[in-house]
Design a protein around this motif. Structure first.
Motif, PDB file in Angstrom:
ATOM      1  N   ALA A  23      12.416  25.903 -55.421  1.00  0.00           N
ATOM      2  CA  ALA A  23      12.386  24.638 -54.877  1.00  0.00           C
ATOM      3  C   ALA A  23      14.294  23.854 -54.463  1.00  0.00           C
ATOM      4  O   ALA A  23      14.428  23.660 -53.848  1.00  0.00           O
ATOM      5  CB  ALA A  23      11.576  23.822 -55.297  1.00  0.00           C
ATOM      6  N   VAL A  24      14.512  24.433 -56.331  1.00  0.00           N
ATOM      7  CA  VAL A  24      15.534  24.068 -56.382  1.00  0.00           C
ATOM      8  C   VAL A  24      16.981  24.698 -55.128  1.00  0.00           C
ATOM      9  O   VAL A  24      17.579  24.075 -54.330  1.00  0.00           O
ATOM     10  CB  VAL A  24      16.242  23.520 -57.890  1.00  0.00           C
ATOM     11  N   LEU A  25      16.893  26.327 -54.621  1.00  0.00           N
ATOM     12  CA  LEU A  25      17.436  26.746 -54.103  1.00  0.00           C
ATOM     13  C   LEU A  25      17.690  26.416 -52.997  1.00  0.00           C
ATOM     14  O   LEU A  25      18.422  26.216 -52.177  1.00  0.00           O
ATOM     15  CB  LEU A  25      17.013  27.986 -53.916  1.00  0.00           C
ATOM     16  N   SER A  26      16.090  26.110 -52.044  1.00  0.00           N
ATOM     17  CA  SER A  26      16.250  25.808 -50.533  1.00  0.00           C
ATOM     18  C   SER A  26      16.526  24.219 -50.325  1.00  0.00           C
ATOM     19  O   SER A  26      16.835  24.194 -49.783  1.00  0.00           O
ATOM     20  CB  SER A  26      14.553  25.362 -50.560  1.00  0.00           C
ATOM     21  N   VAL A  27      16.552  23.715 -51.070  1.00  0.00           N
ATOM     22  CA  VAL A  27      17.189  22.466 -50.980  1.00  0.00           C
ATOM     23  C   VAL A  27      18.509  22.558 -50.701  1.00  0.00           C
ATOM     24  O   VAL A  27      18.939  21.667 -50.203  1.00  0.00           O
ATOM     25  CB  VAL A  27      16.555  21.157 -52.329  1.00  0.00           C
ATOM     26  N   VAL A  28      19.221  23.016 -52.252  1.00  0.00           N
ATOM     27  CA  VAL A  28      20.745  23.359 -52.000  1.00  0.00           C
ATOM     28  C   VAL A  28      20.874  24.399 -50.753  1.00  0.00           C
ATOM     29  O   VAL A  28      21.477  24.058 -49.207  1.00  0.00           O
ATOM     30  CB  VAL A  28      21.023  24.168 -52.885  1.00  0.00           C
ATOM     31  N   VAL A  29      20.012  25.462 -49.952  1.00  0.00           N
ATOM     32  CA  VAL A  29      20.757  26.089 -48.972  1.00  0.00           C
ATOM     33  C   VAL A  29      20.376  25.002 -47.263  1.00  0.00           C
ATOM     34  O   VAL A  29      21.221  25.164 -46.987  1.00  0.00           O
ATOM     35  CB  VAL A  29      19.294  27.158 -48.972  1.00  0.00           C
ATOM     36  N   THR A  30      19.521  24.374 -48.006  1.00  0.00           N
ATOM     37  CA  THR A  30      18.485  23.991 -46.346  1.00  0.00           C
ATOM     38  C   THR A  30      19.910  22.374 -46.333  1.00  0.00           C
ATOM     39  O   THR A  30      20.406  22.567 -44.506  1.00  0.00           O
ATOM     40  CB  THR A  30      16.860  22.794 -46.752  1.00  0.00           C
ATOM     41  N   THR A  31      20.164  22.489 -47.217  1.00  0.00           N
ATOM     42  CA  THR A  31      21.205  20.544 -46.949  1.00  0.00           C
ATOM     43  C   THR A  31      22.406  20.762 -46.779  1.00  0.00           C
ATOM     44  O   THR A  31      23.031  20.445 -46.219  1.00  0.00           O
ATOM     45  CB  THR A  31      20.635  19.710 -48.494  1.00  0.00           C
ATOM     46  N   LEU A  32      22.947  21.776 -48.170  1.00  0.00           N
ATOM     47  CA  LEU A  32      24.429  22.361 -47.868  1.00  0.00           C
ATOM     48  C   LEU A  32      24.577  23.171 -47.109  1.00  0.00           C
ATOM     49  O   LEU A  32      25.942  22.793 -46.336  1.00  0.00           O
ATOM     50  CB  LEU A  32      24.461  22.354 -49.530  1.00  0.00           C
ATOM     51  N   ILE A  33      24.041  24.297 -46.751  1.00  0.00           N
ATOM     52  CA  ILE A  33      24.311  25.557 -46.016  1.00  0.00           C
ATOM     53  C   ILE A  33      24.331  25.762 -44.684  1.00  0.00           C
ATOM     54  O   ILE A  33      24.823  25.545 -44.021  1.00  0.00           O
ATOM     55  CB  ILE A  33      24.133  26.451 -47.047  1.00  0.00           C
ATOM     56  N   ASP A  35      23.303  22.733 -43.588  1.00  0.00           N
ATOM     57  CA  ASP A  35      23.489  21.211 -43.044  1.00  0.00           C
ATOM     58  C   ASP A  35      22.414  20.394 -42.264  1.00  0.00           C
ATOM     59  O   ASP A  35      22.884  19.796 -41.299  1.00  0.00           O
ATOM     60  CB  ASP A  35      24.434  21.434 -42.558  1.00  0.00           C
ATOM     61  N   LYS A  36      21.099  20.553 -42.308  1.00  0.00           N
ATOM     62  CA  LYS A  36      20.399  19.683 -42.127  1.00  0.00           C
ATOM     63  C   LYS A  36      20.107  18.611 -43.106  1.00  0.00           C
ATOM     64  O   LYS A  36      20.150  18.566 -44.203  1.00  0.00           O
ATOM     65  CB  LYS A  36      18.776  20.591 -42.136  1.00  0.00           C
ATOM     66  N   PRO A  37      20.225  17.282 -42.374  1.00  0.00           N
ATOM     67  CA  PRO A  37      19.952  16.542 -42.951  1.00  0.00           C
ATOM     68  C   PRO A  37      19.036  16.031 -44.292  1.00  0.00           C
ATOM     69  O   PRO A  37      18.083  15.111 -44.476  1.00  0.00           O
ATOM     70  CB  PRO A  37      19.673  15.529 -41.905  1.00  0.00           C
ATOM     71  N   LYS A  38      17.146  16.180 -43.847  1.00  0.00           N
ATOM     72  CA  LYS A  38      16.311  17.037 -44.451  1.00  0.00           C
ATOM     73  C   LYS A  38      16.216  17.986 -44.649  1.00  0.00           C
ATOM     74  O   LYS A  38      16.311  18.128 -44.312  1.00  0.00           O
ATOM     75  CB  LYS A  38      14.954  16.133 -43.061  1.00  0.00           C
ATOM     76  N   TYR A  39      15.005  17.708 -46.144  1.00  0.00           N
ATOM     77  CA  TYR A  39      14.899  18.941 -46.853  1.00  0.00           C
ATOM     78  C   TYR A  39      13.868  19.314 -46.010  1.00  0.00           C
ATOM     79  O   TYR A  39      12.632  18.974 -45.087  1.00  0.00           O
ATOM     80  CB  TYR A  39      13.828  18.709 -48.274  1.00  0.00           C
ATOM     81  N   LEU A  40      13.477  20.826 -46.128  1.00  0.00           N
ATOM     82  CA  LEU A  40      12.419  21.541 -46.110  1.00  0.00           C
ATOM     83  C   LEU A  40      10.811  21.158 -44.980  1.00  0.00           C
ATOM     84  O   LEU A  40      10.849  19.974 -45.434  1.00  0.00           O
ATOM     85  CB  LEU A  40      11.496  22.619 -46.812  1.00  0.00           C
ATOM     86  N   GLY A  41      10.528  21.274 -43.809  1.00  0.00           N
ATOM     87  CA  GLY A  41       9.257  21.268 -43.112  1.00  0.00           C
ATOM     88  C   GLY A  41       9.101  22.391 -41.955  1.00  0.00           C
ATOM     89  O   GLY A  41       9.121  22.176 -41.319  1.00  0.00           O
ATOM     90  N   ALA A  42       7.790  22.989 -42.511  1.00  0.00           N
ATOM     91  CA  ALA A  42       7.793  23.795 -41.439  1.00  0.00           C
ATOM     92  C   ALA A  42       6.479  23.890 -40.861  1.00  0.00           C
ATOM     93  O   ALA A  42       5.856  24.709 -40.364  1.00  0.00           O
ATOM     94  CB  ALA A  42       7.406  25.152 -42.454  1.00  0.00           C
ATOM     95  N   SER A  43       6.032  22.608 -40.743  1.00  0.00           N
ATOM     96  CA  SER A  43       5.262  22.264 -40.237  1.00  0.00           C
ATOM     97  C   SER A  43       5.195  22.393 -38.739  1.00  0.00           C
ATOM     98  O   SER A  43       3.491  22.559 -38.149  1.00  0.00           O
ATOM     99  CB  SER A  43       4.354  20.870 -41.202  1.00  0.00           C
ATOM    100  N   THR A  44       5.749  22.259 -38.066  1.00  0.00           N
ATOM    101  CA  THR A  44       6.254  23.002 -36.433  1.00  0.00           C
ATOM    102  C   THR A  44       6.324  24.379 -36.442  1.00  0.00           C
ATOM    103  O   THR A  44       5.792  24.476 -34.747  1.00  0.00           O
ATOM    104  CB  THR A  44       7.265  22.097 -36.183  1.00  0.00           C
ATOM    105  N   THR A  45       6.095  25.386 -37.387  1.00  0.00           N
ATOM    106  CA  THR A  45       6.208  26.744 -37.138  1.00  0.00           C
ATOM    107  C   THR A  45       5.112  26.924 -36.600  1.00  0.00           C
ATOM    108  O   THR A  45       4.851  27.561 -35.616  1.00  0.00           O
ATOM    109  CB  THR A  45       6.833  26.970 -38.652  1.00  0.00           C
ATOM    110  N   PHE A  46       4.007  26.770 -36.862  1.00  0.00           N
ATOM    111  CA  PHE A  46       2.941  27.846 -36.195  1.00  0.00           C
ATOM    112  C   PHE A  46       3.002  26.484 -34.977  1.00  0.00           C
ATOM    113  O   PHE A  46       1.979  27.612 -33.535  1.00  0.00           O
ATOM    114  CB  PHE A  46       1.331  27.272 -36.858  1.00  0.00           C
ATOM    115  N   VAL A  47       3.218  25.723 -34.521  1.00  0.00           N
ATOM    116  CA  VAL A  47       3.066  25.156 -32.747  1.00  0.00           C
ATOM    117  C   VAL A  47       3.836  25.742 -32.285  1.00  0.00           C
ATOM    118  O   VAL A  47       3.751  26.500 -30.766  1.00  0.00           O
ATOM    119  CB  VAL A  47       3.057  23.658 -32.960  1.00  0.00           C
ATOM    120  N   ARG A  48       5.071  26.065 -32.741  1.00  0.00           N
ATOM    121  CA  ARG A  48       5.870  26.924 -31.802  1.00  0.00           C
ATOM    122  C   ARG A  48       6.156  28.329 -31.671  1.00  0.00           C
ATOM    123  O   ARG A  48       6.659  28.819 -31.195  1.00  0.00           O
ATOM    124  CB  ARG A  48       7.354  26.700 -32.767  1.00  0.00           C
TER     125      ARG A  48
END
Length: 180
Positions: A23-33, A35-48
């Motif tokens: 979880a900590v690594l995913s926050v780091v990857v999402t926000t710092l690497i 460069d997403k302003p918000k933390y994880l959210g995959a709920s739109t994945t299945f719709v896409r």
């Protein structure tokens, strides 16, 4: 009690610690690497993903869909995250030597019989209810419960309490009081 993550069952303490590190690594990857302003959210994945299938079958219908006009259909980091969850679960089951192919789990068979068709219909209906609830709530249980609590959000705590209560209630309704 063994503390090896490679025993026949994963130790819950080690698994929990690994989830926390992930979880900590995913926050780091999402926000710092990424460069997403918000933390994880995959709920739109299945719709896409369903949009990708629909686009292959009927591109003109997809182009006219109001939702897909404002939300682009694409393979992005969220979709790859979901694929990674599947791959990680497969890897963990192999490392933990708990992988087995069964069409009807024993607990289901005891309650509903040995029919794989009944099991598939039950799983499909459960999946539809789960996806509907995730879309209605604006995210999935792990998004609200794990990452919400990790951020000390009151909404995450409340969501987790209600997800757990709903899961317990559903298990009691489906499997009865004994559960096994």
């Amino acid at each position: 009690m063994t503390f090896s993550p490679f025993s026949a069952r994963w130790n819950p303490y080690i698994a929990g610690a690994l989830v926390g590190i992930l979880a900590v690594l995913s926050v780091v990857v999402t926000t710092l690497i990424i460069d997403k302003p918000k933390y994880l959210g995959a709920s739109t994945t299945f719709v896409r993903a369903s949009g990708l299938v629909e686009q292959a079958v009927s591109p003109e219908h997809t182009a006219e869909n109001a939702y897909f006009q404002k939300t682009k259909i694409k393979i992005d980091w969220q979709m790859m995250f979901v694929v990674g969850v599947f791959g990680g679960a497969l890897l963990a089951s192999q490392l933990g030597r708990s992988a087995k192919l069964e069409t009807v789990p024993p607990i289901w068979e005891k309650r509903f019989g040995p029919s794989p068709v009944v099991r598939a219909v039950g799983a499909f209906i459960g999946g539809v209810i789960l996806l509907f609830g995730a879309r209605l709530a604006g995210g999935c249980p792990s998004g609200h419960g794990l990452s919400g609590n990790m951020q000390l959000a009151v909404s995450g705590l409340l969501a987790l309490v209600f997800f757990m209560g709903g899961g317990i209630l559903t298990a009691r309704l489906v499997y009865g009081k004994g559960g096994r």
